[in-house]
Design an enzyme around this catalytic site. Structure first.
Site, PDB file in Angstrom:
ATOM      1  N   CYS A  93      32.674  52.480  36.204  1.00  0.00           N
ATOM      2  CA  CYS A  93      31.503  52.089  36.999  1.00  0.00           C
ATOM      3  C   CYS A  93      30.631  51.151  36.153  1.00  0.00           C
ATOM      4  O   CYS A  93      29.413  51.217  36.164  1.00  0.00           O
ATOM      5  CB  CYS A  93      30.716  53.308  37.488  1.00  0.00           C
ATOM      6  SG  CYS A  93      30.221  54.462  36.204  1.00  0.00           S
ATOM      7  N   CYS A 134      39.666  62.706  32.980  1.00  0.00           N
ATOM      8  CA  CYS A 134      38.198  62.580  33.036  1.00  0.00           C
ATOM      9  C   CYS A 134      37.719  62.882  34.459  1.00  0.00           C
ATOM     10  O   CYS A 134      36.979  62.121  35.073  1.00  0.00           O
ATOM     11  CB  CYS A 134      37.748  61.188  32.600  1.00  0.00           C
ATOM     12  SG  CYS A 134      38.480  60.605  31.049  1.00  0.00           S
TER      13      CYS A 134
END
Length: 439
Positions: free
Chosen positions: A375, A254
């Site tokens: 995040c 990713c």
């Protein structure tokens, strides 16, 4: 007809709020790019600010416009949001904010709405205190967070939630990652000072500098030569925590847009690094970033969870899984998250994170390390995700991460928005033990 800055902001907000598009992507489209360079900062402020305070603006607007506008006129509604944002949060003089917003109605081709917009904004000025007081009796308006997300944050962080919300509603500093192959942070800070740009070091991240005021990257010394990149300090921890050694075979799953890819290569010589991402177009950003940094990686466009489609069977010694997540830790940089994300998304994201963890674990060499990062500030995506994984995989050992940053969790460490000026981020470092069998 060329739209004015405020009319453009209204159209941008319409695409985000009612069509579900990303603010970052819409601002890169011809609609927004047609605005003159000198007006771009105002456009961004109107869009970011209106989305940052979306819930509060909605509560005020509901009192002022009791009959919802037709779907075809949502651009007018969004223009009203722009006008209210200026009157409540900007330093634009009231009369100028009203007049310029009314002028923008014609630019939208909705001349009939001039009277409506003028009347709504002038009524707000007359009744400001009462309207804001009534709006702020709702928690969602007072804290400018959607109800579902506010409830999750309150449940997850019962003693910290107000600080989290407050930090998430602030403007984030522009943070730089200094390429330590070229400069120490202190040496680059001196370069900035010579250019009249003030910056502070970040105590727990040696490569990071926070600028007092954002500047264009073209004004950063050596930017084109890879001396520095724009990246939050929390994200810079990834390369430090993964602790790669020269010559190691490393996977950045990713990977797009490539900030952590570049940092891994800056940090450690001679890595055999594969940058993997499911989006071929986003993977081009990785290549562009690496070219500027004068670094190289093997890039592959594939679903990281479909191992058979991309893996050559040679195990990796280090894996970075920067997993898809709710992004609830970076709302201050991406306020559209509060509008675009839904409560139902969290379960789907948890399932995707678990799928990627299971798939990538089989490609990790015994004795190797996998760094799981998000995040997000939601434990369902973070410590609870890792707890479920280690319960399923007895060969997964969670390693300590030190205590100079963030908050200790049952598994891994959590940075909350605003901690040491950083974004919200979660890290867990897993070691694949020898001699145990995976599930």
């Amino acid at each position: 007809m060329l739209l004015s800055t405020r009319a453009t902001a209204a159209r941008v907000l319409q695409q985000v709020i009612y069509e579900g598009d990303s603010l970052t992507e819409v601002l890169q489209q011809p609609l927004a790019q047609a605005i003159a360079a000198a007006e771009q900062p105002l456009l961004r402020d109107l869009c970011f600010g209106s989305l940052r305070w979306h819930e509060r603006l909605s509560a005020v607007l509901k009192q002022l416009v009791t009959k919802p506008l037709k779907p075809a006129d949502k651009d007018v509604e969004c223009l009203l949001r722009v006008g209210l944002y200026q009157l409540i949060y900007q330093r634009t003089p009231d009369h100028a904010a009203v007049n310029e917003t009314v002028k923008a109605v014609k630019k939208l081709g909705k001349g009939w709405a001039e009277k409506l917009v003028n009347g709504v904004l002038r009524r707000f000025l007359r009744e400001r205190e009462a309207l804001l007081s009534a709006a702020d009796r709702q928690e969602t308006a007072l804290y400018a967070f959607p109800a579902w997300l506010l409830a999750r944050v309150q449940r997850a962080w019962p003693t910290d939630w107000k600080n989290i919300v407050q930090a998430s509603n602030t403007h984030a500093a522009m943070t730089l990652r200094v390429n330590q192959r070229q400069y120490t942070a202190a040496a680059y800070q001196a370069q900035l000072t010579a250019q009249g740009v003030a910056a502070d070091t970040v105590e727990c991240v040696a490569s990071a500098l926070n600028l007092h005021k954002a500047v264009g990257v073209e004004l950063l010394p050596g930017f084109a030569q890879g001396a520095v990149s724009v990246q939050d300090a929390a994200a810079q921890l990834a390369a430090l925590l993964l602790d790669c050694q020269p010559g190691m075979r490393v996977l950045d799953a990713c990977a797009a847009p490539g900030g952590k890819t570049g940092h891994l290569l800056e940090h450690t010589d001679e890595l055999q690094l594969t940058a993997l991402d499911s989006s071929a177009s986003r993977l081009l950003r990785v290549t562009e970033n690496l070219q500027r940094l004068q670094l190289n990686a093997h890039t592959v466009a594939a679903d990281a969870g479909d191992v058979a489609s991309w893996w050559d069977g040679q195990a990796f010694e280090r894996i970075l899984l920067d997993a898809p997540c709710s992004a609830t830790g970076v709302i201050r940089r991406h306020p559209d998250i509060k509008v675009l994300r839904r409560d139902s998304d969290i379960t789907a994201l948890q399932q995707e994170q678990a799928r990627l963890l299971r798939a990538l674990w089989q490609t990790l060499k015994p004795g190797g390390h996998l760094l799981y990062a998000t995040c997000s500030i939601l434990p369902e995506e973070n410590s609870q995700q890792i707890a479920a994984f280690v319960a399923e995989y007895p060969d997964a050992q969670v390693l300590p991460l030190g205590d100079s940053w963030g908050h200790a969790m049952a598994f891994g460490r959590q940075i909350l928005p605003g901690d040491a000026g950083m974004d919200g981020f979660y890290y867990a470092l897993l070691r694949k033990q020898h001699g145990e069998q995976s599930a």
